[in-house]
Design an enzyme around this catalytic site. Structure first.
Site, PDB file in Angstrom:
ATOM      1  N   ASP A 167     -74.539  11.895 -20.760  1.00  0.00           N
ATOM      2  CA  ASP A 167     -73.207  12.368 -20.364  1.00  0.00           C
ATOM      3  C   ASP A 167     -72.386  12.596 -21.626  1.00  0.00           C
ATOM      4  O   ASP A 167     -72.950  12.879 -22.681  1.00  0.00           O
ATOM      5  CB  ASP A 167     -72.554  11.364 -19.414  1.00  0.00           C
ATOM      6  CG  ASP A 167     -71.595  12.034 -18.426  1.00  0.00           C
ATOM      7  OD1 ASP A 167     -70.619  12.639 -18.883  1.00  0.00           O
ATOM      8  OD2 ASP A 167     -71.829  11.950 -17.206  1.00  0.00           O
TER       9      ASP A 167
ATOM     10  N   HIS B 157     -73.140  15.726 -22.860  1.00  0.00           N
ATOM     11  CA  HIS B 157     -72.157  16.672 -22.330  1.00  0.00           C
ATOM     12  C   HIS B 157     -71.048  16.973 -23.323  1.00  0.00           C
ATOM     13  O   HIS B 157     -69.980  17.458 -22.941  1.00  0.00           O
ATOM     14  CB  HIS B 157     -71.564  16.135 -21.024  1.00  0.00           C
ATOM     15  CG  HIS B 157     -72.559  16.046 -19.906  1.00  0.00           C
ATOM     16  ND1 HIS B 157     -72.208  15.677 -18.620  1.00  0.00           N
ATOM     17  CD2 HIS B 157     -73.895  16.289 -19.867  1.00  0.00           C
ATOM     18  CE1 HIS B 157     -73.287  15.680 -17.845  1.00  0.00           C
ATOM     19  NE2 HIS B 157     -74.325  16.048 -18.592  1.00  0.00           N
TER      20      HIS B 157
END
Length: 422
Positions: A227, A250
């Site tokens: 993430d 991310h």
């Protein structure tokens, strides 16, 4: 690129060198208590075989140091060559000394099973400790694979709440069930020389989450998770991020902000000299439409992208229309000073205002044709967006990249962002 890589490697070398010097000093201590300020967890009964529960021994060592019962020693040594299994535990202050150190030379490992994580889920928690120092070159292994895809309420591996003057350096974090390190309600934080690793498809395994913190410096670290490499949440200001190698993951995100109609604020953020490799996003600002507040005075400078899918993105409709999708994260309220999040009581009530955002010298390759996405709200819009020498190419031979702007106001210089309106 070569300069930033050299800088990171030099910093990591110097931090590691410091760790070995401290360890050599610590080994001189006898029977766990020495004149040089160290006590060892093994002196309080810790075994370090990776199977025996060493939680009580660690808490006893902490109690001795924090409460001043260790003959003035203020440093806890976790010795090299051993693996200590710890159940969920909390090191709580305030402490008598103005500075307490954890010298983690060995390995810390979570239990080989899942547990009920509770309202504020954390495996290792530090609370209300000023002048806390964590270093040493050891490893913190959260055994996250036991949790991923099986348990909804997953703990973060390590969290620091109300720890002013915190220093974290030269540690390796592996496979957290959720975020690897959380920072909340603290000032004057320095983080460097971290190596964080989790599979690219592991859910919500952020590298570092920041909430309600001021004066945070994060630099010279490598973060490869499932993430956000770093997420900057509400109540945070004066955040400096430099020399980060991010990917997979991310990217580095401001937000998400305004979840559940919250009043959220982030300001004075600078991200500089970072590299993103095969990330889902690069530099991102994400807000919910039903919240309020602001994200402002943010800059992204000298950024290199290597096949990032969304190198530059502002999304003021985060998840509302499936933009830049994925499942919505669970609430980070346990990182919000352990208090319930305030509902929106004031502000524009139409969304989180995004303004004064500057992108300077951003280059590299995009894995998607749409390299720049400024998806701003039709009523609120984004103001004061500046693109200065922003030039991306496609990572796919023969493809061209473009920018998409919706309700974004600003200016561009030596950048192919003609959709940005003045």
């Amino acid at each position: 690129m070569k300069t930033s890589l050299f800088f990171v490697l030099l910093c990591l070398f110097q931090i590691n060198k410091l760790g070995f010097c401290l360890e050599e000093e610590a080994q001189k201590a006898k029977n766990g208590v020495g004149s040089n300020g160290f006590i060892t967890v093994t002196s309080f009964g810790a075994i370090g075989d990776g199977k025996t529960d060493d939680t009580k021994a660690f808490l006893k060592a902490w109690e001795a140091v924090c409460k001043g019962r260790s003959r003035g020693n203020t440093k806890i040594l976790v010795p090299q060559g051993k693996t200590f299994m710890l159940k969920p535990l909390a090191f709580v202050g305030p402490c008598k000394s103005s500075s307490i150190s954890f010298m983690i030379r060995g390995n810390l490992v979570a239990p080989g099973y899942t547990w009920y994580a509770g309202r504020y889920p954390t495996w290792i928690n530090f609370d209300s400790i000023n002048g806390l120092v964590l270093t040493g070159g050891g490893t913190i292994d959260g055994r996250g694979s036991l949790w991923w895809g099986k348990v909804d309420n997953r703990p973060s591996a390590m969290h620091f709440n109300n720890c002013n003057g915190l220093r974290i350096s030269n540690l390796r974090h592996l496979n957290s069930p959720r975020s690897h390190v959380g920072l909340s309600c603290s000032k004057n934080i320095e983080v460097s020389g971290l190596r964080m690793t989790a599979p690219g498809n592991s859910p919500n395994t952020d590298g570092i989450d920041i909430s309600n913190c001021q004066e945070v410096n994060i630099h010279a670290s490598v973060i490869a998770t499932g993430d956000d490499c770093i997420a900057i949440n509400s109540g945070s200001s004066r955040i400096n991020i430099t020399g980060i190698f991010c990917g997979p993951g991310h990217g580095i995100s401001v937000g998400s902000l305004g979840l559940y109609g919250d009043f959220a604020t982030v300001e004075e953020v600078r991200v500089k000299n970072c590299t993103f490799t095969n990330t889902q996003n690069g530099v991102r600002i994400k807000t919910y439409q039903n919240g309020s507040g602001y994200a402002r005075k943010i800059s992204f400078d000298y950024i290199n992208m290597v096949a990032s899918e969304n190198p530059i993105i502002i999304d003021q409709s985060y998840h509302n229309k499936g933009t830049n999708g994925g499942k919505r994260k669970s609430s980070n309220s346990y990182q919000n000073c352990h208090l319930a999040k305030p509902r929106s009581q004031h502000g524009n009530s139409k969304g989180v205002k995004v303004s004064d955002v500057r992108y300077t010298r951003i280059h590299g390759s995009s894995a998607s044709d749409q390299a720049i996405t400024l998806n701003c709200d039709a009523d609120l819009g984004c103001a004061g967006i500046v693109m200065d020498h922003v030039n991306m190419i496609s990572s796919t031979s023969g493809h061209k990249v473009f920018a998409s702007c919706k309700n974004a106001q600003g200016s561009f210089y030596a950048s192919k962002v003609s959709c940005l309106k003045g």
